[in-house]
Design a protein around this motif. Structure first.
Motif, PDB file in Angstrom:
ATOM      1  N   TYR A  81       0.859  -1.184   0.000  1.00 31.64           N
ATOM      2  CA  TYR A  81       0.000   0.000   0.000  1.00 31.64           C
ATOM      3  C   TYR A  81       0.892   1.229   0.000  1.00 31.64           C
ATOM      4  CZ  TYR A  81      -3.617   3.321   1.233  1.00 31.64           C
ATOM      5  OH  TYR A  81      -4.453   4.393   1.249  1.00 31.64           O
ATOM      6  N   SER A  82       0.671   2.260  -0.841  1.00 38.35           N
ATOM      7  CA  SER A  82       1.502   3.474  -0.965  1.00 38.35           C
ATOM      8  C   SER A  82       0.714   4.672  -0.487  1.00 38.35           C
ATOM      9  CB  SER A  82       1.951   3.679  -2.412  1.00 38.35           C
ATOM     10  OG  SER A  82       2.741   2.568  -2.821  1.00 38.35           O
ATOM     11  N   VAL A  83       1.423   5.581   0.246  1.00 39.61           N
ATOM     12  CA  VAL A  83       0.806   6.820   0.753  1.00 39.61           C
ATOM     13  C   VAL A  83       1.568   7.990   0.182  1.00 39.61           C
ATOM     14  CG1 VAL A  83       0.202   8.164   2.787  1.00 39.61           C
ATOM     15  CG2 VAL A  83       0.111   5.652   2.875  1.00 39.61           C
ATOM     16  N   PRO A  84       0.971   8.966  -0.516  1.00 43.01           N
ATOM     17  CA  PRO A  84       1.694  10.120  -1.074  1.00 43.01           C
ATOM     18  C   PRO A  84       2.169  11.065   0.049  1.00 43.01           C
ATOM     19  CG  PRO A  84      -0.672  10.352  -1.410  1.00 43.01           C
ATOM     20  CD  PRO A  84      -0.464   9.003  -0.835  1.00 43.01           C
TER      21      PRO A  84
ATOM     22  N   HIS B  70       5.347  13.793  -5.851  1.00 46.34           N
ATOM     23  CA  HIS B  70       4.627  12.719  -5.166  1.00 46.34           C
ATOM     24  C   HIS B  70       5.531  11.526  -4.978  1.00 46.34           C
ATOM     25  CE1 HIS B  70       0.813  14.841  -5.417  1.00 46.34           C
ATOM     26  NE2 HIS B  70       1.112  15.149  -6.699  1.00 46.34           N
ATOM     27  N   GLU B  71       5.576  11.057  -3.780  1.00 49.32           N
ATOM     28  CA  GLU B  71       6.318   9.848  -3.478  1.00 49.32           C
ATOM     29  C   GLU B  71       5.372   8.881  -2.774  1.00 49.32           C
ATOM     30  OE1 GLU B  71       9.807  10.585  -1.279  1.00 49.32           O
ATOM     31  OE2 GLU B  71      10.716  11.907  -2.806  1.00 49.32           O
ATOM     32  N   TYR B  72       5.459   7.598  -3.158  1.00 44.55           N
ATOM     33  CA  TYR B  72       4.571   6.582  -2.606  1.00 44.55           C
ATOM     34  C   TYR B  72       5.350   5.645  -1.707  1.00 44.55           C
ATOM     35  CZ  TYR B  72       1.309   8.214  -6.154  1.00 44.55           C
ATOM     36  OH  TYR B  72       0.495   8.992  -6.908  1.00 44.55           O
ATOM     37  N   VAL B  73       4.764   5.458  -0.558  1.00 46.01           N
ATOM     38  CA  VAL B  73       5.364   4.536   0.412  1.00 46.01           C
ATOM     39  C   VAL B  73       4.407   3.363   0.542  1.00 46.01           C
ATOM     40  CG1 VAL B  73       6.143   4.211   2.776  1.00 46.01           C
ATOM     41  CG2 VAL B  73       6.486   6.403   1.634  1.00 46.01           C
ATOM     42  N   PRO B  74       4.847   2.150   0.180  1.00 45.68           N
ATOM     43  CA  PRO B  74       3.926   1.003   0.203  1.00 45.68           C
ATOM     44  C   PRO B  74       3.513   0.635   1.633  1.00 45.68           C
ATOM     45  CG  PRO B  74       6.159   0.259  -0.231  1.00 45.68           C
ATOM     46  CD  PRO B  74       6.232   1.766  -0.238  1.00 45.68           C
TER      47      PRO B  74
ATOM     48  N   ALA C  46      -3.602   6.301   6.653  1.00 43.95           N
ATOM     49  CA  ALA C  46      -2.191   6.660   6.385  1.00 43.95           C
ATOM     50  C   ALA C  46      -1.912   8.052   6.973  1.00 43.95           C
ATOM     51  CB  ALA C  46      -1.934   6.656   4.895  1.00 43.95           C
TER      52      ALA C  46
ATOM     53  N   ASP D 287       1.193  11.256   7.677  1.00 49.85           N
ATOM     54  CA  ASP D 287       2.532  11.728   7.303  1.00 49.85           C
ATOM     55  C   ASP D 287       3.291  12.150   8.576  1.00 49.85           C
ATOM     56  OD1 ASP D 287       1.195  13.989   7.986  1.00 49.85           O
ATOM     57  OD2 ASP D 287       1.261  14.931   5.997  1.00 49.85           O
TER      58      ASP D 287
END
Length: 599
Positions: A4-7, A13-17, A41, A43
């Motif tokens: 699962y990615s969170v911007p 934009h960067e996605y974190v799974p 999610a 930040d």
């Protein structure tokens, strides 16, 4: 475990799974198939002042073949009527499988049992049911029940779960056959019999046999379906089933009889069995041979002796086992014929040859040759056939140019006596019909009025004043009254001097009186019978009496003096009898004054 990615909140934009993992070691789709998750999610690694977002995640568990099929019951029982048709479904069973899709598909088979060859089982692809169908007909009297062991197994098996146990199940199915009242059954559905066509009426042809298959074994009654034997050639004994001839057979008309025999249950008339009986009629020599066709034989005037002018063949309605063998010959009278002879070719044909040459049409147009044809059987039958040979005018090649002179006359002469009589009879009948028709039409045109009445009505007229009596011949023509027996008398000119018409002789007066007597008598008789319908204008009334009448005035009807006066040169004795009736006629006409009778 799901990524699962969170911007991140930055310019790019960067996605974190994010990973979702199962929390339990064993999950069971048959227990729970769907899960709904809410994922959050944040930040800034979850620190104070950070922002967060949520979403929903649905988790669906896919099926694996980890469940074997199972019958809800270990034994089943069904009732099957013995009249059920082959291939019909007689029972349905179903094993349950908790899996879905291909993992739940299964096959059924009969492991063992006494009905292994009588029944079979297949799978319904839509419902996954086991359908038990019939392969052979059932008979309650022979076997009343069957036992089957049926297995249901998965079509696709996951080998990873074989250790948990077999992926199949077994159940017992019992089929009970129900008794049904059945029609009688013949020992053979088709029977073949043979009989000679010369067999006498009442001869046995053969017999059929049928029985009641039910346990009651009711008596059977036999009959023939008359739709298959319309002409009623055969009868059958209702108890024994023996078939006999009911009329004479003729192989040449019907060589093979196809009849239907019925067997009826005597205790239940609705139960009827049926069988076919084929009766072959064998041949006997009962038909004589004859010419194969109607020959049109001719001989040329310039033919030579010994020339073949026709080749004859024959036909016979009989069919001997060894085939036909015809013999040709001439009759005793024809054997002395000096014009033609016959030669048997020994191959069922014969040749007609000339004995001389120089035939002439003017001498004899047609020659007749009597040919005898025998069939050579035992007993032998023969027939005499007449061959007509016409003399023709031919060319040098033997082709006919003219044969028809006098042929029509010979045809009429050669007609049989029976045919001639028939033609004459028809002609006489037609002539009689025409005569009757003419007579009827002529009779319809005849008038309904008698001739004497028509003549009198045409010649008796009415005047307002009386003429000069007998001297007045201009009033009407007395000639018609004196000739009532003659029809269609035309009016005569009173000026024409007819002898005896205008001469006042005593004979003339006597005839005239007799005529009026008869005329008045007839009219008074009509008035006596029907008072409402006065007769024709036979009584003439006048306001004025003319001169010259010997009878003077008819007003003397009221006085007998004139009746007693016999010195008159005319005889008026009839007035004594008819005087009262004259008054009656006067009353009918409404006249009360004197009048006179027209001459």
């Amino acid at each position: 475990m799901l990524p699962y990615s969170v911007p991140l909140p930055c310019h790019r934009h960067e996605y974190v799974p994010g990973v979702v993992r199962t929390a339990l070691p064993d999950m069971d789709r048959e227990v729970r198939e769907r899960y709904l998750l809410v994922v959050q999610a944040k930040d800034m690694i979850g620190q104070m002042g950070g922002l967060s977002g949520t979403t929903s995640v649905t988790v669906m568990l896919t099926d694996i073949n980890d469940n074997p099929p199972r019958f809800p019951r270990k034994s089943y029982q069904f009732s099957v009527p013995e009249s059920v048709l082959v291939s019909a479904v007689v029972a349905k069973i179903k094993a349950l499988d908790l899996d879905v899709g291909p993992n739940a598909e299964m096959d059924y088979r009969i492991l063992d049992g006494d009905g292994l060859g009588t029944f079979r089982i297949i799978t319904d692809p839509n419902t996954q049911e086991g359908l038990v169908t019939l392969q052979k007909t059932l008979d309650f009297e022979t076997k009343s029940s069957y036992m089957l062991r049926i297995e249901a197994s998965n079509r696709y098996v996951d080998t990873r779960f074989l250790s948990t146990g077999p992926f199949s199940d077994v159940a017992t199915v019992r089929l009970l056959v129900e008794n049904v009242d059945e029609p009688p059954v013949f020992s053979s559905p088709v029977s073949r019999m043979v009989i000679s066509e010369e067999a006498a009426v009442g001869t046995d042809v053969g017999s059929v046999s049928a029985h009641d298959p039910d346990a009651t074994n009711s008596p059977v009654r036999y009959s023939i379906d008359r739709k298959s034997d319309v002409e009623r050639y055969f009868n059958i004994d209702s108890s024994s089933g023996v078939i006999t001839t009911a009329r004479r057979l003729d192989r040449e008309i019907i060589a093979l009889h196809n009849i239907s025999v019925l067997a009826t249950d005597s205790l239940d008339w609705s139960q009827v069995g049926k069988a076919v009986v084929l009766v072959s009629v064998t041949d006997v020599n009962d038909n004589a041979p004859s010419f194969a066709i109607e020959y049109e034989t001719f001989v040329c005037e310039n033919t030579q002796p010994g020339q073949i002018i026709e080749t004859l063949s024959a036909v016979d309605r009989d069919e001997p086992e060894n085939g036909h063998h015809f013999l040709f010959s001439l009759t005793a009278e024809a054997s002395g014929n000096l014009n033609f002879t016959l030669r048997d070719n020994k191959d069922n044909t014969a040749s007609v040859l000339t004995r001389r040459g120089g035939f002439l049409q003017r001498d004899q147009l047609v020659h007749f040759l009597q040919v005898v044809i025998s069939d050579g059987s035992s007993p032998s039958l023969s027939s005499t056939n007449t061959l007509s040979i016409t003399v023709c005018d031919c060319d040098v090649d033997g082709s006919r140019r003219s044969c028809s002179r006098g042929a029509s006359l010979l045809l009429v002469v050669s007609l049989s006596t029976t045919a001639t009589a028939a033609v004459l009879t028809c002609a006489l009948i037609l002539l009689g019909v025409v005569m009757v028709t003419v007579a009827v039409r002529h009779r319809r045109r005849e008038p309904l009025m008698m001739d004497d009445e028509r003549d009198i009505r045409e010649n008796i007229v009415r005047y307002d004043d009386e003429g000069g009596g007998e001297e007045d011949t201009e009033a009407f023509d007395m000639f018609a009254l004196r000739h009532l027996n003659k029809t269609n008398q035309t009016r005569r000119d009173p000026n024409i001097n007819v002898p005896g018409l205008l001469t006042k002789t005593p004979e003339y007066r006597t005839d005239k009186n007799r005529l009026f007597q008869e005329f008045i008598r007839n009219r008074l008789q009509e008035a006596d019978l029907d008072l409402t319908a006065p007769p024709y204008d036979s009584l003439q009334t006048y306001a004025f009496e003319g001169n010259g009448s010997t009878a003077e005035s008819l007003s003397s009807l009221n006085s007998l003096d004139s009746l007693n006066s016999l010195e008159s040169e005319q005889n008026y004795d009839f007035l004594r009898e008819w005087g009262p009736r004259f008054r009656k006629l006067a009353d009918l006409y409404g006249h009360h004054e004197g009048g006179g009778v027209a001459s």
